[in-house]
Design a protein around this motif. Sequence first.
Motif, mmCIF file in Angstrom:
data_model
loop_
_atom_site.group_PDB
_atom_site.id
_atom_site.type_symbol
_atom_site.label_atom_id
_atom_site.label_comp_id
_atom_site.label_asym_id
_atom_site.label_seq_id
_atom_site.Cartn_x
_atom_site.Cartn_y
_atom_site.Cartn_z
ATOM 1 N N UNK A 115 36.901 31.994 32.717
ATOM 2 C CA UNK A 115 37.169 33.404 32.451
ATOM 3 C C UNK A 115 37.248 34.534 33.630
ATOM 4 N N UNK A 116 38.469 35.382 33.272
ATOM 5 C CA UNK A 116 38.752 36.162 34.546
ATOM 6 C C UNK A 116 37.300 37.437 34.464
ATOM 7 N N UNK A 117 37.289 37.900 35.554
ATOM 8 C CA UNK A 117 36.212 39.136 35.880
ATOM 9 C C UNK A 117 36.744 40.328 36.044
ATOM 10 N N UNK A 118 36.343 41.424 35.308
ATOM 11 C CA UNK A 118 36.600 42.910 35.901
ATOM 12 C C UNK A 118 35.786 43.654 36.541
ATOM 13 N N UNK A 119 35.897 44.060 37.758
ATOM 14 C CA UNK A 119 34.876 44.468 38.585
ATOM 15 C C UNK A 119 35.331 45.730 39.082
ATOM 16 N N UNK A 120 34.265 46.616 39.333
ATOM 17 C CA UNK A 120 34.345 47.950 40.082
ATOM 18 C C UNK A 120 34.041 47.444 41.562
ATOM 19 N N UNK A 121 34.853 47.640 42.381
ATOM 20 C CA UNK A 121 34.594 47.273 43.821
ATOM 21 C C UNK A 121 34.761 48.406 44.915
ATOM 22 N N UNK A 122 33.626 48.611 45.496
ATOM 23 C CA UNK A 122 33.638 49.490 46.502
ATOM 24 C C UNK A 122 34.424 49.168 48.057
ATOM 25 N N UNK A 123 35.354 49.844 48.216
ATOM 26 C CA UNK A 123 36.364 49.648 49.383
ATOM 27 C C UNK A 123 35.908 50.557 50.560
ATOM 28 N N UNK A 124 35.310 49.667 51.512
ATOM 29 C CA UNK A 124 34.819 50.405 52.766
ATOM 30 C C UNK A 124 36.137 51.145 53.329
ATOM 31 N N UNK A 125 37.154 50.647 53.347
ATOM 32 C CA UNK A 125 38.371 51.231 54.095
ATOM 33 C C UNK A 125 38.792 52.542 53.320
ATOM 34 N N UNK A 126 38.944 52.433 51.985
ATOM 35 C CA UNK A 126 39.168 53.608 51.275
ATOM 36 C C UNK A 126 38.082 54.541 50.756
ATOM 37 N N UNK A 127 36.910 54.100 50.896
ATOM 38 C CA UNK A 127 35.561 54.805 50.541
ATOM 39 C C UNK A 127 35.494 55.376 49.077
ATOM 40 N N UNK A 128 36.101 54.215 48.147
ATOM 41 C CA UNK A 128 35.998 54.557 46.894
ATOM 42 C C UNK A 128 35.913 53.298 46.092
ATOM 43 N N UNK A 139 35.184 38.932 48.007
ATOM 44 C CA UNK A 139 34.519 40.035 47.639
ATOM 45 C C UNK A 139 33.011 39.812 47.705
ATOM 46 N N UNK A 140 32.439 40.848 48.482
ATOM 47 C CA UNK A 140 30.928 40.880 48.846
ATOM 48 C C UNK A 140 30.273 41.313 47.391
ATOM 49 N N UNK A 141 29.401 40.802 47.320
ATOM 50 C CA UNK A 141 28.634 40.869 45.777
ATOM 51 C C UNK A 141 28.039 42.189 45.941
ATOM 52 N N UNK A 142 27.446 42.626 46.936
ATOM 53 C CA UNK A 142 26.577 43.963 47.182
ATOM 54 C C UNK A 142 27.482 45.203 47.348
ATOM 55 N N UNK A 143 28.928 44.955 47.156
ATOM 56 C CA UNK A 143 29.943 46.222 46.863
ATOM 57 C C UNK A 143 30.443 46.141 45.477
ATOM 58 N N UNK A 144 30.009 45.075 44.669
ATOM 59 C CA UNK A 144 30.381 45.161 43.504
ATOM 60 C C UNK A 144 29.366 46.271 42.475
ATOM 61 N N UNK A 145 30.088 47.069 41.946
ATOM 62 C CA UNK A 145 29.160 48.006 41.300
ATOM 63 C C UNK A 145 28.950 47.581 39.781
ATOM 64 N N UNK A 146 30.015 47.142 39.201
ATOM 65 C CA UNK A 146 29.923 46.410 37.831
ATOM 66 C C UNK A 146 30.830 45.431 37.487
ATOM 67 N N UNK A 147 30.341 44.716 36.870
ATOM 68 C CA UNK A 147 31.073 43.271 36.560
ATOM 69 C C UNK A 147 30.992 43.013 35.196
ATOM 70 N N UNK A 148 31.998 42.519 34.340
ATOM 71 C CA UNK A 148 32.096 42.199 33.035
ATOM 72 C C UNK A 148 33.203 41.035 32.922
#
Length: 317
Positions: A153-166, A199-208
């Motif tokens: 099953x695919x994952x939907x994540x909110x990922x923090x981008x260091x380069x874009x800072x968002x 993807x670094x796990x400690x940059x994942x804010x939310x995961x579903x």
Amino acid sequence: MSKISNLLEIMMIIQYKGLTTASELAQSLGVDKKTVYRYINSLSKANIPIYTKKGRYGGFYIDKNFYMKSANLSEKELDALLMASEVLTRQNGFVYERELKNAVYKIKSVSLNSNVDLKDMNDTGNFSIDSIGSMENLEDKISQINYSMSKGRSLNIDYFSVNKNNLTMRKVDPYDLIFKQGNWYVVGYCHMKDSVEIFKLDRIKNLKISSDVYMRPHTFSLKDYLDDHWGLFTGDKIRVTIKFSRNISQFIKSIKWNADQHVDELENGNIILSFYVDDVDEVKRWVMGFGKDAEILEPEKLRRNMKLELEELCKKY
């Protein structure tokens, strides 16, 4: 990597993944299966409760009652370690920079009560703390990722981008969960970028976990991927991003300039080419050959060096 480091990584991988095979451990550590079995034997002799499950879906697992004791550092103590790892560098004459960073990463990885993210010193020189991906829910993330891989099953994540800072929303098909240099990563296909990403796990804010089904390509090799992208974990390589005008965009896209390059197409016909290199000197000379049709976006140091060289050229002409 030393034997001690490999033994620690094996313990962490087995403990958090629950069940893993010798082949998976060999790929993650970059060693052969015989070496993995020797490591397992060494851990067993040290009374670490690692067992083997036989059969097609077997592998190594660790007693659920066993756990690696947390360093139990206070937030200020961990702050001090993180700051030291940023201040003590080779440029300052500290020859053990990499060893210090690795040690700090590993201490952080078992300090599950910490909300501190390994962020760089900010422009003001003050150390910043951000709980983008709090280590408190690390076990929950790993559990969900393992489940999504087992069910396809695919994952939907909110990922923090260091380069874009968002934060960016990503749909990811997870291929492997690995532990490298004291941090957890998931390797998988990113639908947004249309490529396999890390993807670094400690940059994942939310995961579903989504209901979308995927199949891991039989042609994908974790070992080959890690060989090509090792710099992403060691920090040895430098990320370079260049914008090319639409006048030469087709030419740039038609050639493989780097093993791990990525191309983003912009609406106006321009493209963004990004890749990782060990040294940027050759990149500067290469970019200059395209004249006004190429612009270095990062790293900032390379951009400044290009500006200084162009100013010198202007003085001559």
